[in-house]
Write a protein that holds these residues in place. Sequence first.
Motif, mmCIF file in Angstrom:
data_model
loop_
_atom_site.group_PDB
_atom_site.id
_atom_site.type_symbol
_atom_site.label_atom_id
_atom_site.label_comp_id
_atom_site.label_asym_id
_atom_site.label_seq_id
_atom_site.Cartn_x
_atom_site.Cartn_y
_atom_site.Cartn_z
ATOM 1 N N ALA A 287 2.119 -8.759 -4.392
ATOM 2 C CA ALA A 287 2.710 -10.095 -4.494
ATOM 3 C C ALA A 287 2.686 -10.769 -3.127
ATOM 4 N N ASN A 288 2.867 -12.086 -3.132
ATOM 5 C CA ASN A 288 2.776 -12.807 -1.864
ATOM 6 C C ASN A 288 3.993 -12.621 -0.969
ATOM 7 N N ASP A 289 5.055 -11.975 -1.427
ATOM 8 C CA ASP A 289 6.218 -11.689 -0.592
ATOM 9 C C ASP A 289 6.262 -10.243 -0.134
ATOM 10 N N GLY A 290 5.148 -9.502 -0.362
ATOM 11 C CA GLY A 290 5.071 -8.122 0.079
ATOM 12 C C GLY A 290 5.394 -7.096 -0.975
ATOM 13 N N ASN A 291 6.095 -7.488 -2.039
ATOM 14 C CA ASN A 291 6.378 -6.550 -3.114
ATOM 15 C C ASN A 291 5.083 -6.122 -3.799
ATOM 16 N N VAL A 292 5.111 -4.945 -4.397
ATOM 17 C CA VAL A 292 3.952 -4.444 -5.140
ATOM 18 C C VAL A 292 4.389 -4.178 -6.579
ATOM 19 N N ALA A 293 3.836 -4.956 -7.501
ATOM 20 C CA ALA A 293 4.098 -4.724 -8.923
ATOM 21 C C ALA A 293 3.198 -3.590 -9.395
ATOM 22 N N ARG A 294 3.727 -2.752 -10.310
ATOM 23 C CA ARG A 294 2.961 -1.571 -10.706
ATOM 24 C C ARG A 294 3.030 -1.385 -12.226
ATOM 25 N N ARG A 295 1.878 -0.953 -12.753
ATOM 26 C CA ARG A 295 1.793 -0.590 -14.163
ATOM 27 C C ARG A 295 1.230 0.814 -14.273
ATOM 28 N N LEU A 296 1.712 1.516 -15.269
ATOM 29 C CA LEU A 296 1.188 2.843 -15.567
ATOM 30 C C LEU A 296 0.805 2.854 -17.034
ATOM 31 N N ASP A 297 -0.489 3.088 -17.290
ATOM 32 C CA ASP A 297 -1.021 3.048 -18.655
ATOM 33 C C ASP A 297 -0.673 1.728 -19.342
ATOM 34 N N GLY A 298 -0.761 0.641 -18.574
ATOM 35 C CA GLY A 298 -0.541 -0.685 -19.121
ATOM 36 C C GLY A 298 0.899 -1.109 -19.224
ATOM 37 N N PHE B 35 6.619 10.232 -5.506
ATOM 38 C CA PHE B 35 6.393 10.372 -4.064
ATOM 39 C C PHE B 35 4.967 9.961 -3.706
ATOM 40 N N ALA B 36 4.014 10.404 -4.517
ATOM 41 C CA ALA B 36 2.613 10.064 -4.258
ATOM 42 C C ALA B 36 2.387 8.559 -4.372
ATOM 43 N N ILE B 37 2.968 7.941 -5.400
ATOM 44 C CA ILE B 37 2.811 6.490 -5.564
ATOM 45 C C ILE B 37 3.394 5.757 -4.354
ATOM 46 N N ALA B 38 4.583 6.164 -3.937
ATOM 47 C CA ALA B 38 5.246 5.494 -2.806
ATOM 48 C C ALA B 38 4.380 5.544 -1.550
ATOM 49 N N LEU B 39 3.812 6.717 -1.263
ATOM 50 C CA LEU B 39 3.032 6.863 -0.037
ATOM 51 C C LEU B 39 1.642 6.252 -0.146
ATOM 52 N N SER B 40 1.299 5.732 -1.310
ATOM 53 C CA SER B 40 0.018 5.036 -1.453
ATOM 54 C C SER B 40 0.163 3.532 -1.247
ATOM 55 N N LEU B 41 1.388 3.023 -1.242
ATOM 56 C CA LEU B 41 1.595 1.574 -1.263
ATOM 57 C C LEU B 41 1.594 0.926 0.116
ATOM 58 N N THR B 42 1.869 1.684 1.168
ATOM 59 C CA THR B 42 1.910 1.094 2.507
ATOM 60 C C THR B 42 1.614 2.164 3.542
#
Length: 843
Positions: free
Chosen positions: A153-164, A234-241
């Motif tokens: 997102a343009n404010d730095g947040n990351v929206a996430r989907r898992l299997d849609g 944990f893996a998802i978190a460390l992939s985002l930044t």
Amino acid sequence: MDAHARERLLAIGRAGRTWDFLLPAVHALEANPDDHGMRLLVVSSFARVGLRMAAMEQLALLPAAVCDAKELSPLVDAVRGLADDAIDACVLADTLRENVRALGKRLVVDDTSEARVGSACPSGAGMNPPPTPSHREEASEMALPEGLACFRANDGNVARRLDGVWIALRDEIGEAKRALQDHARAWATDATQMLVLEGVHPPWLLKMALEARPREALGYRAPVQIVQRDLAEFAIALSLTDLSSHLGDGHVHAFVGEAAPERFGAFLKERVDLRLLGTVATTPGTPTATAPTIAERVAEAILHQDQETRRLEREVHAAYAGRDRAWWARRFSEKTPCRVLLLTSRFSTFVKHSTRDLADALIALGHEARVMIQPDDSSSLAACAYLRAVRDFAPDLMIVINYPRATIGDFLPRNLPWVCWIQDQMPHLFDERLGRGLGALDFTVGHIVPALHDRYGYPRASAMLLPVPASEAKFFASTVTEAEREKFECEIAYVSHQSETPEAQHERILSELRSNPTVDAALLRALPVVRDAVRAHVTLPLSTLPFPPMKESVRRALAVSLGGEAPEHIVDLLTTGYADPLADRMMRHETLGWAAQAARKHGWRFNLYGKGWEKHPTLAEFAKGPLGHDSDLRMSYQLAGCHLQVTYHMLAHPRLCECVLAGGIPLCRFHWIERSMIETWLFKLGWHQGAEFRDRREGEDVRRSPWTDAPALMRLASIFQSLGCFEDAIAPDDRGDCDGLPAGAVRGARWGVPFHPRLVPDRNPPRNPDHPFAFQMVGEQPELFFHNAPMLEERVGGLIACKDLRRTQNALARTQIAARHTYRAGAERILAFVASRLTCGSI
């Protein structure tokens, strides 16, 4: 959704509360896909935060007639014009890999089939370096869940989907900021506190906490512990930044998996010798932990530490029971080696080296010596560490630079001899409770100012003046390689980390005081006035007599600003904590300005070593980076034409001794303290030789005696003349009164040396000065001193022109220094002093 609920939800979206609106609105559309009004607001909201993919998907679900409506074309065009928000899967995987690699063996991943606990710091950490913790090799191959899609997102947040399915569609950054506030307040009062993070999915709270607590100037960085039950999260978190620069800094440990809380609890108990106090923060969105909670595990570890402390305290006090001063007098009279425990801190620029050098000197003398220091840059020793060391080593003496016994803790036995070696006038030393609380086995050596005795109750009988020495084992002349010559050879060199300008130093201290709610506003308003008084004090000519102590200049400045006398403890604290350091900085930077001017004029090489000089507004061109307190510093001493020695305080500094021992030439800035030390010694000797006051100024603070009244006074005149400051060091004859002569009748002050009568109460022969002066230490060589810019230029030019004299000049200075100003000599003096005090009667 009923009509009222729908209207409330739409009102949230229309009010611009995008993150509060989006997820419930998406769920509402799943239940009612034909709600085109709701969907249009969802499209607009996704577009507002820059989530192009989601906005396009929602547009595609609207009927063509709706999308083609003319009034919606601006919205449709805006959505299509958004930048791509999808984060490439390869980027996510690379970021995860780098973060995991940065954590290294400080990441402990649980495997229920093989329970292994990483050990980062075992018992006794204060005495030995910790072994590395265990680490699952599989952690380096940690994979992200299939079906994960992430959108920036343009404010730095990351929206996430898992299997849609949306698993994160909210303002996680805003939530993290709010969660951080309470913990930040705790850090403001105690910068050493650790932070325990329960859950790091999403990673924004972790990221903010790491950024909020950078490494301090002296190297400390507060520990951060991560506890995360869910490996996938944990893996998802460390992939985002990308956090690799922080995670690789050594202060972060991570425990991941179902057994993570248990592993974390065991890890804390293994750190029993280290400080465990801290705060526990739960990342917003983390499921509530099962009992016991992470906070309860921290409390359990602290309780365990307290129990261990009490047990060790009983053992240590039992071991030392009955050892009174008579017992220690017998022990120190024995010929057997002493066991000396030295405490120090890795978070210092010089003290840690000084402590180790003293320990090496004690060992060279045949004694046993151990040094206690923090095991890493993110640890603080707890009472357990000190007690365990005393129990296991059974020392006969403890030596701590700058810290009396009470500042470490009352848990140590008071009947264990303790030496506080004062090397720096630190504010905490100026405490009457501290001074008057010193016992029969507490000794103070080092740079002891009269105020410690006169005002703060430090016993005189248990104190000994002792200059800071240099290590003869580290600093010596050696064979030079061409590479070393190319790297270190220059005409002028200077070594110091004090690159911050005096102006910046003042503003920094003022800012720190402003952020402290306990500091009175009137004191803040007074600080600029004190600064101006310090500047005026530093620029006083050498002829000023009586030369006002800095404390008096501070006292007068405060009285002017506050409209009355300031409390004495405030005057002391401002003098030692602000005015003296600022005066020192002013004098250093002024001198470096002189050197830079001379270097530019003559094309001399000027090597300026230390941290931060590359950012200095006028000296950056000479910056060469920091030098380690090792062979590089030794080679710099040896290969520079001269090393500048300048300080507002005493010139008899270990840097001067190190330079000489390494075969170098110190070039010292002569100032009023050095002048005072020389003339005090020689005037007392002249008084013993029969000098008389002849200026008829009864009751005056400064009186005069003719130069020819005593050999010592003639020697003093000769020294001032050789230093090129005879006129500068002598007050003008503004009153006369010598045998009836009018003022100025005998060419100014040449008829007599001015001095303070109170310093010569009797005719007894003076003893050698306890604190040596630099002129004496270097063999009374005036060519090694200057006191203004032209003289600095002249002295450097002379050293360059007379290179053959360098060896002779160094040898003369080394003879003086090697005999008295090395750590070996200092260790001998400390042990002899303690032994003599123990056997000389009551202290």
